[in-house]
Design an enzyme around this catalytic site. Structure first.
Site, mmCIF file in Angstrom:
data_model
loop_
_atom_site.group_PDB
_atom_site.id
_atom_site.type_symbol
_atom_site.label_atom_id
_atom_site.label_comp_id
_atom_site.label_asym_id
_atom_site.label_seq_id
_atom_site.Cartn_x
_atom_site.Cartn_y
_atom_site.Cartn_z
ATOM 1 C CE LYS A 197 0.245 0.641 4.512
ATOM 2 N NZ LYS A 197 1.128 2.642 5.255
ATOM 3 C CG ASP A 250 -1.228 0.146 6.293
ATOM 4 O OD1 ASP A 250 -2.051 1.653 6.637
ATOM 5 O OD2 ASP A 250 -1.128 -0.298 6.291
ATOM 6 C CB SER A 260 1.240 9.603 3.932
ATOM 7 O OG SER A 260 0.838 8.887 3.157
ATOM 8 C CG ASN A 262 4.989 6.028 2.128
ATOM 9 O OD1 ASN A 262 6.393 5.123 0.784
ATOM 10 N ND2 ASN A 262 4.821 5.192 3.002
ATOM 11 C CB VAL A 285 12.087 5.628 6.694
ATOM 12 C CG1 VAL A 285 11.719 4.583 5.239
ATOM 13 C CG2 VAL A 285 13.452 5.484 7.073
#
Length: 338
Positions: A197, A250, A260, A262, A285
């Site tokens: 995801k 998720d 988020s 990402n 990260v």
């Protein structure tokens, strides 16, 4: 608060590890936290706050900060792995001689380890099993931004293990009214859902960066979920798992949230920024960056189509423009939905 539940050690003092350590204090564990970043640990010890990764959240006075890995693991009844996926094998290897034989383990690290010398991409539980053997261990994942959990905002996550009793033991260790933990035994499906995801969330962020709207994001998330479940089933997971907390739940959270990392990486890519600068500014990260090439390796192994993941890899590592990636996705031959 009592110490009746035993000693818990959290390895990794990022935002999520810090949140879980504070939570364990609140549900009557004697909790300790360790990280390779000694300077940040010293600041946490002095300030009772992780200003680097979780600013504004006061940490319990009872949370013990540990600077030595072996000392942190001494007499631990529960060990929580919360380090980045690329660091998990190294930390597990370093912990091998100090990990108590009867400790329960919870792996809160999401992602896939990039393909190694064996040419395979490994799930986090596979990394731990390779380094530490087959032990009572469950993964603990789901839609759970640390910024919200740390403030007591209601959250539901899932504990999964090959043996249901292991998943239920981790469920019991963390369960609280505002952190509901569900248990299940589809370890492969849960791990792949929580890892893949992040890649789809990068793609969703690209759409945001290009200025696209809800129609595009709805289509991207739906087809992304289909891609995740297709690969997950081929790898041995159950399809229905991908419509649960570690899959659809998720994915939605990671693809739309302002928290988020990402999604933010994708948004910046969509705006034309270079990946090194994006990651430097992020300061933490974004697991999808590491997971994307590992997912392509996994897809090739199982001969599964993964067009969204392939385009995300091209954006991240092949200097492909966001607009060209989108054009290539939209130009694919028409297909049946199912």
């Amino acid at each position: 608060m009592t110490a009746e539940r035993g000693r818990a050690t959290v390895l990794g003092a990022g935002s999520w590890g810090t949140t879980l350590a504070a939570h364990l204090c609140q549900v009557d564990w004697t909790a300790r936290i360790w990280d390779v970043d000694g300077a940040n640990l010293e600041r946490i010890r002095a300030d009772h706050e992780n200003r680097k990764y979780l600013p504004g959240i006061a940490l319990p006075d009872s949370l013990e900060v540990m600077f030595d890995l072996a000392a942190a693991l001494e007499e631990a009844d529960l060990v929580v792995w919360a380090v980045p996926s690329v660091a998990l094998r190294g930390v597990a290897r370093a912990a091998r001689g100090a990990l108590p034989a009867d400790a329960l383990e919870a792996c809160a690290t999401k992602g896939l380890e990039p393909a190694g010398t064996d040419g395979l991409a490994h799930r986090m539980s596979e990394v731990l099993e390779a380094e530490l053997g087959d032990r009572p261990r469950a993964v603990l994942v789901g839609p759970s931004h640390a910024e919200e959990v740390s403030r007591g905002i209601p959250t539901s996550i899932v504990s999964a293990a090959r043996r249901l009793e292991w998943a239920e033991a981790v469920q019991d260790a963390f369960f609280a009214p505002r952190l509901r933990v569900y248990a299940q035994d589809d370890l492969v499906g849960v791990e792949l859902g929580s890892a893949l995801k992040n890649v789809i969330a990068i793609a969703a962020g690209v759409g945001d960066g290009l200025g696209y709207g809800d129609n595009a994001k709805g289509a991207l998330l739906t087809r992304g979920l289909a891609e995740m479940s297709r690969l997950g089933v081929a790898a041995g997971g159950r399809r229905e798992t991908f419509y649960g907390l570690s899959g659809m739940g998720d994915l939605i959270t990671t693809a739309i949230s302002r928290h988020s990392r990402n999604r933010r990486v994708g948004e910046d890519l969509g705006r034309g920024r270079a990946l090194p600068q994006i990651l430097a500014d992020l300061g933490q990260v974004a697991e999808g960056v590491h997971t994307a090439p590992a997912a392509i390796t996994l897809a090739a192994r199982h001969e599964v189509e993964a067009p969204i993941t392939r385009e995300v890899c091209a954006l991240l590592f092949e200097h492909k423009s966001a607009q060209d990636a989108l054009t290539d996705l939209l130009s694919r031959d028409p297909k049946r939905e199912s």
